[in-house]
Design a protein around this motif. Structure first.
Motif, PDB file in Angstrom:
ATOM      1  N   ASN A   1      -2.642   7.576   6.877  1.00  0.00           N
ATOM      2  CA  ASN A   1      -1.843   6.506   7.478  1.00  0.00           C
ATOM      3  C   ASN A   1      -0.636   7.020   8.261  1.00  0.00           C
ATOM      4  O   ASN A   1       0.135   6.222   8.808  1.00  0.00           O
ATOM      5  N   ALA A   2      -0.460   8.337   8.316  1.00  0.00           N
ATOM      6  CA  ALA A   2       0.739   8.880   8.967  1.00  0.00           C
ATOM      7  C   ALA A   2       0.748   8.606  10.463  1.00  0.00           C
ATOM      8  O   ALA A   2       1.719   8.064  11.009  1.00  0.00           O
ATOM      9  N   GLU A   3      -0.312   8.978  11.154  1.00  0.00           N
ATOM     10  CA  GLU A   3      -0.340   8.778  12.610  1.00  0.00           C
ATOM     11  C   GLU A   3      -0.305   7.298  12.990  1.00  0.00           C
ATOM     12  O   GLU A   3       0.490   6.901  13.846  1.00  0.00           O
ATOM     13  N   PRO A   4      -1.143   6.449  12.381  1.00  0.00           N
ATOM     14  CA  PRO A   4      -1.060   5.032  12.768  1.00  0.00           C
ATOM     15  C   PRO A   4       0.267   4.372  12.407  1.00  0.00           C
ATOM     16  O   PRO A   4       0.690   3.436  13.085  1.00  0.00           O
ATOM     17  N   ALA A   5       0.956   4.855  11.372  1.00  0.00           N
ATOM     18  CA  ALA A   5       2.275   4.299  11.045  1.00  0.00           C
ATOM     19  C   ALA A   5       3.271   4.605  12.155  1.00  0.00           C
ATOM     20  O   ALA A   5       4.058   3.741  12.565  1.00  0.00           O
ATOM     21  N   LEU A   6       3.239   5.833  12.656  1.00  0.00           N
ATOM     22  CA  LEU A   6       4.121   6.199  13.767  1.00  0.00           C
ATOM     23  C   LEU A   6       3.760   5.431  15.024  1.00  0.00           C
ATOM     24  O   LEU A   6       4.631   4.971  15.764  1.00  0.00           O
ATOM     25  N   ALA A   7       2.470   5.280  15.281  1.00  0.00           N
ATOM     26  CA  ALA A   7       2.034   4.570  16.477  1.00  0.00           C
ATOM     27  C   ALA A   7       2.437   3.102  16.437  1.00  0.00           C
ATOM     28  O   ALA A   7       2.820   2.529  17.460  1.00  0.00           O
ATOM     29  N   ARG A   8       2.398   2.496  15.275  1.00  0.00           N
ATOM     30  CA  ARG A   8       2.676   1.059  15.156  1.00  0.00           C
ATOM     31  C   ARG A   8       4.162   0.753  15.041  1.00  0.00           C
ATOM     32  O   ARG A   8       4.651  -0.207  15.627  1.00  0.00           O
ATOM     33  N   PHE A   9       4.891   1.600  14.303  1.00  0.00           N
ATOM     34  CA  PHE A   9       6.287   1.271  13.995  1.00  0.00           C
ATOM     35  C   PHE A   9       7.304   2.157  14.700  1.00  0.00           C
ATOM     36  O   PHE A   9       8.506   1.966  14.521  1.00  0.00           O
TER      37      PHE A   9
ATOM     38  N   ALA B   1      11.244   6.407  14.158  1.00  0.00           N
ATOM     39  CA  ALA B   1      12.176   6.332  13.036  1.00  0.00           C
ATOM     40  C   ALA B   1      11.569   5.589  11.848  1.00  0.00           C
ATOM     41  O   ALA B   1      11.399   6.153  10.755  1.00  0.00           O
ATOM     42  N   LEU B   2      11.226   4.302  12.041  1.00  0.00           N
ATOM     43  CA  LEU B   2      10.655   3.513  10.951  1.00  0.00           C
ATOM     44  C   LEU B   2       9.287   4.049  10.553  1.00  0.00           C
ATOM     45  O   LEU B   2       8.944   4.100   9.364  1.00  0.00           O
ATOM     46  N   GLY B   3       8.506   4.483  11.541  1.00  0.00           N
ATOM     47  CA  GLY B   3       7.180   5.004  11.256  1.00  0.00           C
ATOM     48  C   GLY B   3       7.228   6.235  10.375  1.00  0.00           C
ATOM     49  O   GLY B   3       6.373   6.422   9.496  1.00  0.00           O
ATOM     50  N   THR B   4       8.236   7.098  10.588  1.00  0.00           N
ATOM     51  CA  THR B   4       8.379   8.294   9.762  1.00  0.00           C
ATOM     52  C   THR B   4       8.658   7.921   8.307  1.00  0.00           C
ATOM     53  O   THR B   4       8.114   8.521   7.373  1.00  0.00           O
ATOM     54  N   ILE B   5       9.499   6.910   8.110  1.00  0.00           N
ATOM     55  CA  ILE B   5       9.816   6.473   6.744  1.00  0.00           C
ATOM     56  C   ILE B   5       8.578   5.909   6.059  1.00  0.00           C
ATOM     57  O   ILE B   5       8.273   6.240   4.901  1.00  0.00           O
ATOM     58  N   ILE B   6       7.836   5.069   6.788  1.00  0.00           N
ATOM     59  CA  ILE B   6       6.635   4.458   6.202  1.00  0.00           C
ATOM     60  C   ILE B   6       5.580   5.520   5.928  1.00  0.00           C
ATOM     61  O   ILE B   6       4.953   5.544   4.866  1.00  0.00           O
ATOM     62  N   ALA B   7       5.390   6.434   6.892  1.00  0.00           N
ATOM     63  CA  ALA B   7       4.403   7.498   6.714  1.00  0.00           C
ATOM     64  C   ALA B   7       4.786   8.396   5.538  1.00  0.00           C
ATOM     65  O   ALA B   7       3.929   8.772   4.719  1.00  0.00           O
ATOM     66  N   GLY B   8       6.080   8.738   5.450  1.00  0.00           N
ATOM     67  CA  GLY B   8       6.528   9.581   4.346  1.00  0.00           C
ATOM     68  C   GLY B   8       6.323   8.922   3.000  1.00  0.00           C
ATOM     69  O   GLY B   8       5.879   9.564   2.031  1.00  0.00           O
ATOM     70  N   ALA B   9       6.650   7.625   2.922  1.00  0.00           N
ATOM     71  CA  ALA B   9       6.471   6.906   1.657  1.00  0.00           C
ATOM     72  C   ALA B   9       5.002   6.863   1.259  1.00  0.00           C
ATOM     73  O   ALA B   9       4.639   7.063   0.094  1.00  0.00           O
ATOM     74  N   ASP B  10       4.125   6.612   2.243  1.00  0.00           N
ATOM     75  CA  ASP B  10       2.697   6.541   1.954  1.00  0.00           C
ATOM     76  C   ASP B  10       2.166   7.895   1.494  1.00  0.00           C
ATOM     77  O   ASP B  10       1.377   7.976   0.537  1.00  0.00           O
ATOM     78  N   MET B  11       2.611   8.981   2.141  1.00  0.00           N
ATOM     79  CA  MET B  11       2.144  10.312   1.742  1.00  0.00           C
ATOM     80  C   MET B  11       2.622  10.663   0.337  1.00  0.00           C
ATOM     81  O   MET B  11       1.868  11.234  -0.458  1.00  0.00           O
ATOM     82  N   TRP B  12       3.882  10.314   0.026  1.00  0.00           N
ATOM     83  CA  TRP B  12       4.387  10.585  -1.319  1.00  0.00           C
ATOM     84  C   TRP B  12       3.595   9.793  -2.360  1.00  0.00           C
ATOM     85  O   TRP B  12       3.219  10.316  -3.416  1.00  0.00           O
ATOM     86  N   MET B  13       3.326   8.511  -2.058  1.00  0.00           N
ATOM     87  CA  MET B  13       2.594   7.694  -3.015  1.00  0.00           C
ATOM     88  C   MET B  13       1.179   8.221  -3.229  1.00  0.00           C
ATOM     89  O   MET B  13       0.676   8.246  -4.361  1.00  0.00           O
ATOM     90  N   ARG B  14       0.547   8.671  -2.162  1.00  0.00           N
ATOM     91  CA  ARG B  14      -0.805   9.217  -2.308  1.00  0.00           C
ATOM     92  C   ARG B  14      -0.784  10.533  -3.069  1.00  0.00           C
ATOM     93  O   ARG B  14      -1.708  10.839  -3.829  1.00  0.00           O
ATOM     94  N   THR B  15       0.266  11.313  -2.856  1.00  0.00           N
ATOM     95  CA  THR B  15       0.409  12.558  -3.610  1.00  0.00           C
ATOM     96  C   THR B  15       0.520  12.270  -5.106  1.00  0.00           C
ATOM     97  O   THR B  15      -0.005  13.020  -5.943  1.00  0.00           O
ATOM     98  N   LEU B  16       1.169  11.158  -5.434  1.00  0.00           N
ATOM     99  CA  LEU B  16       1.355  10.764  -6.836  1.00  0.00           C
ATOM    100  C   LEU B  16       0.221   9.873  -7.349  1.00  0.00           C
ATOM    101  O   LEU B  16       0.337   9.273  -8.417  1.00  0.00           O
ATOM    102  N   LYS B  17      -0.862   9.781  -6.547  1.00  0.00           N
ATOM    103  CA  LYS B  17      -2.065   9.020  -6.927  1.00  0.00           C
ATOM    104  C   LYS B  17      -1.829   7.521  -7.014  1.00  0.00           C
ATOM    105  O   LYS B  17      -2.531   6.806  -7.736  1.00  0.00           O
TER     106      LYS B  17
END
Length: 548
Positions: free
Chosen positions: A385-393, A396-412
């Motif tokens: 979801n990192a690239e589409p988050a940046l493309a959509r938001f 700045a906001l896309g980086t935050i959303i992408a980072g949160a999603d990657m962290w959550m996926r890392t934590l399962k």
């Protein structure tokens, strides 16, 4: 009419990048009696290879365990220092390492020339008995009577621009294989045909791309820190509602590899990716590293950015897609060589097993199954979801959303959603919705023009040959693209291939300077009317990168 000669092989591989070379080596490791060949459109292995590159050695460790002790050029510079900067017009803000998921670390990785790695891998492949044919682009897919892929044909040599045969004319060769692996890289011309014929993209999102431009510099030794890796985001693209970022890698021999990637889904037709790259170099933090140095070479290429949801069906009767032909780039990590190599190795193992079982021209469905259960899938699902988050938001906001999603996926505990994509060509909007962008003139020290840059790419094409940049409708550039989109081809091409002449005089014409083409394929991707079809030129044409 001259008939084409044919050569039989067990496996034909189209493309001499890391995916194709890894596949060839693995095939010979599994069964050294297999007859394997590689076709490479560049004048030599590595001539068309361009990447940052910071490489995760995971796949190379699986392929050749002793590579670090075997004069491999990629082993020269391990990453020692890793920075991620967010840039504004005059400042930088470092992103703390603790804010980034652990898989974003570059610890244990190496930085160097991917082209040099390919040359080293080619030596290993030839030592195992693989036949490599540089300067022979595959231009046609061949099929058996049952519809399965039979192999490929190389392009004719010695054809004049008007289609007539010159004195040195030679027809192309047919290379027949029990299986054919397509490792053409991003937006391969034959891969496009295969995707359409076998409907390989029926169940995936559209592939999206970035345009990557790169330079090598010799810099002041006092400013060189071997193994230092810097990535940037934000300025200057943030000023034009586009996204992408820069990189600067301190490599061997006092050189830095620096580059800039522009996501090709930008809306403003006045955006000029090459000029954005030149602006980026003028940032105080970047200029401070380059001042007093000398630019050595330049190049550009398209990069897959769609991620896991854009990976198509990988197999079809008689063949498979591997590497960037399929699209395994991990965009947040800015890495794809290790996943490309692993895909080639997995395909090789499946093909070797099929041949051993006397299943020629079958569909190696177990390659797809194995890959989708491999660490390639595990890695790409974390960042899907990192690239589409940046493309959509936005950045700045896309980086935050992408980072949160990657962290959550890392934590399962990832979000139960897979974001969708769009075709890059569909995102360009009408010129009357924007104002032209004024870019500063190059200073000849840090920033440069396109033509002097193309000169440093050692690009060469035989001038008297058919144009390899085909217009489906020659009237579209003047009837649609110029009045509606302000002629974007004159800007999105990083090599100055396209220009609109005579506009101020009221007699516009669309000019294609095909001899400038560095084979990045941006035109094939970004043209808003999808009127440009990139096909391989005569063998050996294009850039000749020494160590990109």
């Amino acid at each position: 009419m001259m008939t084409r000669e044919s050569m039989p092989y067990d496996v034909v591989i189209v493309g001499g990048g890391v995916a194709g070379l890894a596949a060839a080596i693995r095939l010979k490791q599994v069964n050294d009696a297999l007859e394997v060949c590689i076709l490479e459109k560049g004048s030599e292995i590595g001539a068309h290879i361009l990447s940052g590159a910071v490489m995760d050695p995971k796949a190379l460790d699986e392929l050749l365990l002793d590579w670090r002790d075997d004069d491999c050029p990629m082993a020269q510079v391990p990453v020692t220092d890793n920075w991620h900067w967010t840039l504004t017009a005059g400042r930088k803000y470092s992103l703390p390492h603790l804010a980034m998921p652990p898989f974003m670390s570059n610890e244990g990785n190496y930085t160097g020339s991917l082209g040099s790695l390919c040359r080293w891998l080619a030596e290993k492949a030839e030592g195992l008995g693989v036949e490599i044919f540089p300067g022979f682009p595959a231009v046609e897919v061949l099929y058996n009577d049952d519809g399965s892929v039979k192999g490929v044909a190389t392009g004719d040599m010695g054809v004049a621009a008007d289609g007539s045969h010159k004195g040195d004319y030679q027809p192309g060769m047919e290379l027949h294989g029990k299986y054919t692996l397509f490792a053409e890289g991003a937006r391969g011309s034959l891969t496009k045909q295969l995707k359409a014929k076998f409907d390989l993209e029926a169940d995936c999102e559209p592939q999206t791309y970035g345009l990557g431009m790169k330079e090598l510099w010799d810099i002041d030794p006092a400013r060189h820190v071997p193994g230092r890796v810097i990535h940037t985001q934000g300025w200057p693209l943030s000023e034009n509602d586009a996204w992408g970022g820069g990189f600067l890698y301190h490599q061997a021999n006092g050189q830095v590899a620096l580059g800039f990637v522009v996501a090709l889904d930008y809306a403003n037709p006045y955006l000029f990716p090459f000029e954005e790259f030149q602006r980026w170099k003028q940032h105080p933090e970047i200029r401070g590293i380059l001042e007093g140095g000398k630019r050595v070479t330049y190049g550009a290429r398209a990069i897959n950015e769609g991620g896991w949801q854009s990976v198509p069906k990988l197999t079809f009767p008689g063949g498979a897609l591997i590497g960037c032909a399929a699209g395994f780039v991990n965009v947040p990590r800015i890495k794809g060589s290790h996943t490309a190599m692993k895909s080639g190795m997995l395909a090789a193992e499946s093909v070797a097993a099929a041949i051993a079982a006397e299943r020629a021209n079958d569909e190696v469905v177990d390659y797809e199954t194995t890959l989708r259960g491999s660490w390639i899938a595990d890695e790409l699902k974390l960042v899907k979801n990192a690239e589409p988050a940046l493309a959509r938001f936005g950045g700045a906001l896309g980086t935050i959303i992408a980072g949160a999603d990657m962290w959550m996926r890392t934590l399962k505990i990832g979000l139960p959603v897979t974001m969708k994509h769009h075709r890059d060509c569909d995102q360009l909007q009408r010129a009357d919705l924007f104002k032209p962008i004024e870019y500063p003139r190059p200073d000849g020290e840090i920033s440069f023009d396109r033509l002097s840059s193309v000169f440093l790419s050692n690009t060469n094409h035989e001038e008297d040959q058919p144009c390899h940049l085909q217009l489906r409708d020659p009237e579209v550039p003047l009837k649609i693209n110029l009045p509606v989109f302000a002629g974007p081809a004159a800007r999105y091409c990083p090599a100055g291939v396209y220009e609109y002449a005579g506009v101020e005089e009221g007699e516009p014409s669309f000019v294609i300077n095909a001899q400038n083409c560095v084979h990045c394929k941006t035109c094939d991707i970004k043209d808003p009317t999808q009127n440009i079809n990139w096909v391989p030129p005569e063998g050996g044409g294009g850039p000749n990168y020494p160590n990109m």
